[in-house]
Design a protein around this motif. Structure first.
Motif, mmCIF file in Angstrom:
data_model
loop_
_atom_site.group_PDB
_atom_site.id
_atom_site.type_symbol
_atom_site.label_atom_id
_atom_site.label_comp_id
_atom_site.label_asym_id
_atom_site.label_seq_id
_atom_site.Cartn_x
_atom_site.Cartn_y
_atom_site.Cartn_z
ATOM 1 N N TYR A 41 0.700 -1.128 -0.052
ATOM 2 C CA TYR A 41 0.069 0.024 0.123
ATOM 3 C C TYR A 41 0.941 1.223 0.110
ATOM 4 C CZ TYR A 41 -4.122 -2.728 0.850
ATOM 5 O OH TYR A 41 -5.311 -3.774 0.624
ATOM 6 N N GLU A 44 2.047 1.784 -3.714
ATOM 7 C CA GLU A 44 0.916 2.163 -4.393
ATOM 8 C C GLU A 44 0.822 3.712 -4.158
ATOM 9 O OE1 GLU A 44 -1.899 3.328 -7.026
ATOM 10 O OE2 GLU A 44 -0.606 1.171 -7.278
ATOM 11 N N GLU A 45 0.859 4.169 -2.901
ATOM 12 C CA GLU A 45 0.694 5.464 -2.529
ATOM 13 C C GLU A 45 1.639 6.364 -3.001
ATOM 14 O OE1 GLU A 45 -2.068 8.260 -1.072
ATOM 15 O OE2 GLU A 45 -2.229 6.239 -1.251
ATOM 16 N N ALA A 48 1.266 6.903 -6.829
ATOM 17 C CA ALA A 48 0.224 7.636 -7.049
ATOM 18 C C ALA A 48 0.565 9.111 -6.979
ATOM 19 C CB ALA A 48 -1.217 7.342 -6.219
ATOM 20 N N GLY A 146 -4.676 8.456 4.790
ATOM 21 C CA GLY A 146 -4.861 9.645 3.464
ATOM 22 C C GLY A 146 -3.795 10.569 3.332
ATOM 23 N N ILE A 184 -5.319 1.988 2.567
ATOM 24 C CA ILE A 184 -5.443 3.189 2.236
ATOM 25 C C ILE A 184 -5.850 3.504 0.565
ATOM 26 C CG2 ILE A 184 -2.999 3.430 1.729
ATOM 27 C CD1 ILE A 184 -3.009 6.448 2.636
ATOM 28 N N ASN A 185 -5.466 2.377 -0.175
ATOM 29 C CA ASN A 185 -5.841 2.733 -1.434
ATOM 30 C C ASN A 185 -6.111 1.368 -2.134
ATOM 31 O OD1 ASN A 185 -3.051 1.353 -1.831
ATOM 32 N ND2 ASN A 185 -2.084 3.423 -1.576
ATOM 33 N N HIS A 186 -5.734 1.096 -3.215
ATOM 34 C CA HIS A 186 -6.062 -0.270 -4.115
ATOM 35 C C HIS A 186 -4.973 -0.531 -4.729
ATOM 36 C CE1 HIS A 186 -10.299 -0.381 -2.911
ATOM 37 N NE2 HIS A 186 -10.523 0.913 -3.188
#
Length: 264
Positions: A41, A44-45, A48, A146, A184-186
């Motif tokens: 995760y 990924e964060e 992004a 977040g 927190i995300n996908h």
């Protein structure tokens, strides 16, 4: 924004685990390893955020040769470079020793943000990111759910997960360290194009000597914590079903808590 993401390779939680002969850790022979869940995760964060800011992600990991698989996956997902801290001296380190090594590696370059997972699925110290922030002298936040880059790109608005379903919103100036919570995300999947590109992306290997670190300051030698033994949970005696009306069951339960469990 230049982002460093620290990932760890851990035993697959769905695999059949066996204890090592010395009882101090798992038998790793034929044991499958994966990227730690919260680290996925965090990656990924980071990807992004890099896409939103026109930046890049450099991924760091510490461990033996098998860690190359985790780094290769990170490159396939979109990281621009991988740094592998590969030295026997780094083995079996606690949060202090591991953060010391990561700090030495990350400090060789310039970053605006460092992301880690909230904790590892194997030893679960949940402290490496915090110790790393201390070495860097940067502000940090744990259990992050977040992240929003404020206008001007000089600070972050961060949402932290608290107890009892509560959240906390904090503002952190950059550079900073964030410890990302799972969920927190996908996390994305690697595309065929990404897998092919990963083969051409740079991968650097570093030893303790490369980082100017004495072997006594990292790994087991540089740790303040030592794992003495590991064991599977013992099977309990089973549950007790209390019969009767709600009033009778409640009375019986209170008596058991007082006389048997001795918690009242």
């Amino acid at each position: 924004m230049r982002i460093a993401v620290c990932i760890k390779q851990v035993p697959d939680t769905e695999a059949r685990l066996r204890l090592g002969k010395d009882g101090r850790w798992l038998d790793e022979e034929d044991l499958p390893f994966v990227i730690n869940e919260s680290d996925e995760y965090a990656l990924e964060e980071g990807l992004a955020l890099a896409e939103k800011t026109g930046g890049e992600v450099v991924v760091f990991s510490l461990g033996p040769a098998r860690v190359k698989d985790a780094l290769r996956k990170a490159l396939a997902l979109g990281a621009s470079k991988a740094v592998h801290l590969n030295d026997e001296a780094f083995a079996n380190g606690d949060a202090q020793a591991t953060a010391r090594a990561l700090h030495a590696a990350i400090s060789r370059d310039s970053f605006d943000l460092v992301l880690t997972g909230s904790q590892s699925d194997d030893v679960g110290y949940a402290a490496t990111g915090s110790v790393l922030a201390g070495h860097l002298g940067w502000p940090h936040a744990w259990l992050v759910m977040g992240v929003e880059v404020e206008e001007g790109g000089e600070a972050l608005k961060v949402i932290r997960e608290m107890e009892s379903g509560m959240n906390e919103i904090v503002r952190l100036p950059l550079p900073a360290v964030l410890e990302i919570q799972a969920g927190i995300n996908h996390p994305r999947y690697a595309s065929l194009k990404g897998i092919m590109k990963a083969k051409r992306k740079p991968q650097e290997q570093l030893t303790a000597a490369d980082l100017g670190l004495d072997a006594s300051s990292v790994g087991a030698a540089g740790s303040r914590l030592e794992i003495l033994s590991v064991a599977f949970p013992e099977s309990g005696a089973g549950a007790q079903i209390i019969e009767g009306t709600p009033e009778q069951a409640a009375k019986s339960l209170v008596e058991k808590l007082q006389k048997e469990a001795r918690v009242l």
